[in-house]
Design a protein around this motif. Structure first.
Motif, PDB file in Angstrom:
ATOM      1  N   LEU A 231      -2.883  -0.214  -5.623  1.00 44.02           N
ATOM      2  CA  LEU A 231      -3.695   0.987  -5.429  1.00 44.02           C
ATOM      3  C   LEU A 231      -5.038   0.640  -4.787  1.00 44.02           C
TER       4      LEU A 231
ATOM      5  N   THR B 249       8.565  -2.154   0.092  1.00 43.47           N
ATOM      6  CA  THR B 249       8.911  -1.053  -0.817  1.00 43.47           C
ATOM      7  C   THR B 249       9.811  -1.559  -1.933  1.00 43.47           C
TER       8      THR B 249
ATOM      9  N   SER C 193      -4.443   0.140  -1.237  1.00 45.68           N
ATOM     10  CA  SER C 193      -4.206   1.425  -0.586  1.00 45.68           C
ATOM     11  C   SER C 193      -5.500   2.158  -0.271  1.00 45.68           C
TER      12      SER C 193
ATOM     13  N   SER D 157       0.842  -1.198   0.000  1.00 45.29           N
ATOM     14  CA  SER D 157       0.000   0.000   0.000  1.00 45.29           C
ATOM     15  C   SER D 157       0.879   1.249   0.000  1.00 45.29           C
ATOM     16  N   ILE D 158       0.314   2.315  -0.525  1.00 42.09           N
ATOM     17  CA  ILE D 158       1.037   3.593  -0.537  1.00 42.09           C
ATOM     18  C   ILE D 158       1.289   4.066   0.887  1.00 42.09           C
TER      19      ILE D 158
END
Length: 347
Positions: A278, A231, A281, A92-93
């Motif tokens: 996305l 990441t 997120s 997730s962001i």
């Protein structure tokens, strides 16, 4: 069972039977991966799957009807792409933002340097073929077996090259998982717990190995290490797109005058990886549903790795010789010392 396809058997039925067979083998693999001893080694179901698949493919292949190989191949190629796309649900962001600029710099620096240096050393110094060098480097640089699978799909490399690359992930990732926490506890790694978490997330190969090594310290270290690791996983998407562009350019340069320029090999599964990241997120998927989807995706990846193992032959792996291990060892040193230096500088 006979290796010959039975009379009247259809290709469609053979494909389904082959997929079901791999699914049953993968189900057994998941149970083996859940054993306490196996979990303590940080071996994910993906890694256990390719090992079990290779053992079956090399010693018991005659017990599977030859026609089922169609389903095995479909699982190792098509299901693989689908599963890699859904792997975006693990990122997730918000996670990436949580570690801030230092974590992003460490992840990006490690991934790019190890991938490019590893490919260069593998091809120019150790004289490995391009695919083997790049697959080995991707496994060390990004996220172990999952990265090898993703790069293998884009490169369209033979199964045995992926198997060799995964073997290096198992070896040096396991060494990292045990050596790094021990060195930290003995005071040989001069970092605080948060920085050490970034070091683990930035240098250990597999996600499971990162969690296993960080859990030896404390919960906060585990959280930081996992976020930094994910990441690194997120960087898989832009790298695969760039790899597709590079492959197209390389193929175009070899064309004779008048030949049609090849199409860009767009890794659609990488695009879906980003889309699912996305979606994750946005927090629109209920937690229970998300947990189930992640578990199903791990199972699909395990099926793909098991099928990849079935298609791999030990004789093909031996052809790579000690040069692949030499490359993986060099990358292990680059990760250890380069990762430590980078963490000291930015964390």
């Amino acid at each position: 069972m006979s290796q010959q396809v039975s009379a009247g058997a259809s290709p469609w039925r053979d494909q389904v039977n082959g997929m079901l067979f791999v699914g049953l083998l993968a189900a057994a693999v998941v149970q083996v991966a859940a054993f306490p001893f196996v979990k303590s080694l940080g071996l994910s179901p993906l890694v256990v799957g390719i090992v079990c698949g290779m053992l079956y493919g090399n010693f018991l292949r005659g017990t599977m009807p030859a026609g089922w190989g169609v389903g095995v191949h479909w699982t190792a190629r098509r299901l693989l792409r689908i599963a890699v796309g859904f792997y975006g649900l693990n990122i997730s962001i918000q996670q990436i933002a949580e570690i801030g600029a230092p974590g992003l710099i460490i992840s990006t620096g490690v991934v790019l340097s190890v991938l490019f240096i590893g490919t260069w050393i593998g091809t120019k110094v150790l004289k490995l073929d391009r695919d083997t060098a790049m697959l080995t480097a991707s496994g060390s640089a990004i996220c172990g077996a999952a990265a090898v699978l993703a790069f293998e799909s884009t490169l369209k490399a033979p199964p045995h090259k992926s198997a060799v690359a995964v073997a290096t992930v198992v070896l040096f990732g396991t060494i990292s998982m045990f050596v790094y926490p021990l060195a930290f506890q003995l005071g040989w790694i001069d970092l605080d717990t948060r920085s050490f978490g970034m070091f683990l997330g930035g240098t250990v190969h597999e996600v499971a190995q990162v969690v296993g090594s960080a859990s030896n310290i404390d919960a906060a270290t585990t959280e930081v290490a996992t976020i930094v690791k994910m990441t690194r996983v997120a960087l898989l998407v832009p790298l695969l797109i760039l790899l597709g562009l590079w492959l197209q350019r390389s193929a175009s340069a070899k064309l004779a005058p008048g030949q049609t320029k090849p199409k860009l090999p767009i890794p659609w599964f990488a695009i879906f990886f980003l889309i699912f990241a996305l979606i994750n997120s946005a927090n629109i998927i209920p937690p229970d549903v998300l947990k189930t989807m992640r578990a199903l995706d791990v199972f699909a990846l395990t099926m793909a790795m098991t099928a990849l193992g079935i298609e791999t032959r030990f004789a093909q792996m031996r052809q790579a010789g000690p040069r692949v291990l030499a490359l993986a060892f060099i990358l292990f040193l680059i990760l250890a010392f380069g990762g430590y230096t980078l963490v000291k500088f930015v964390a």
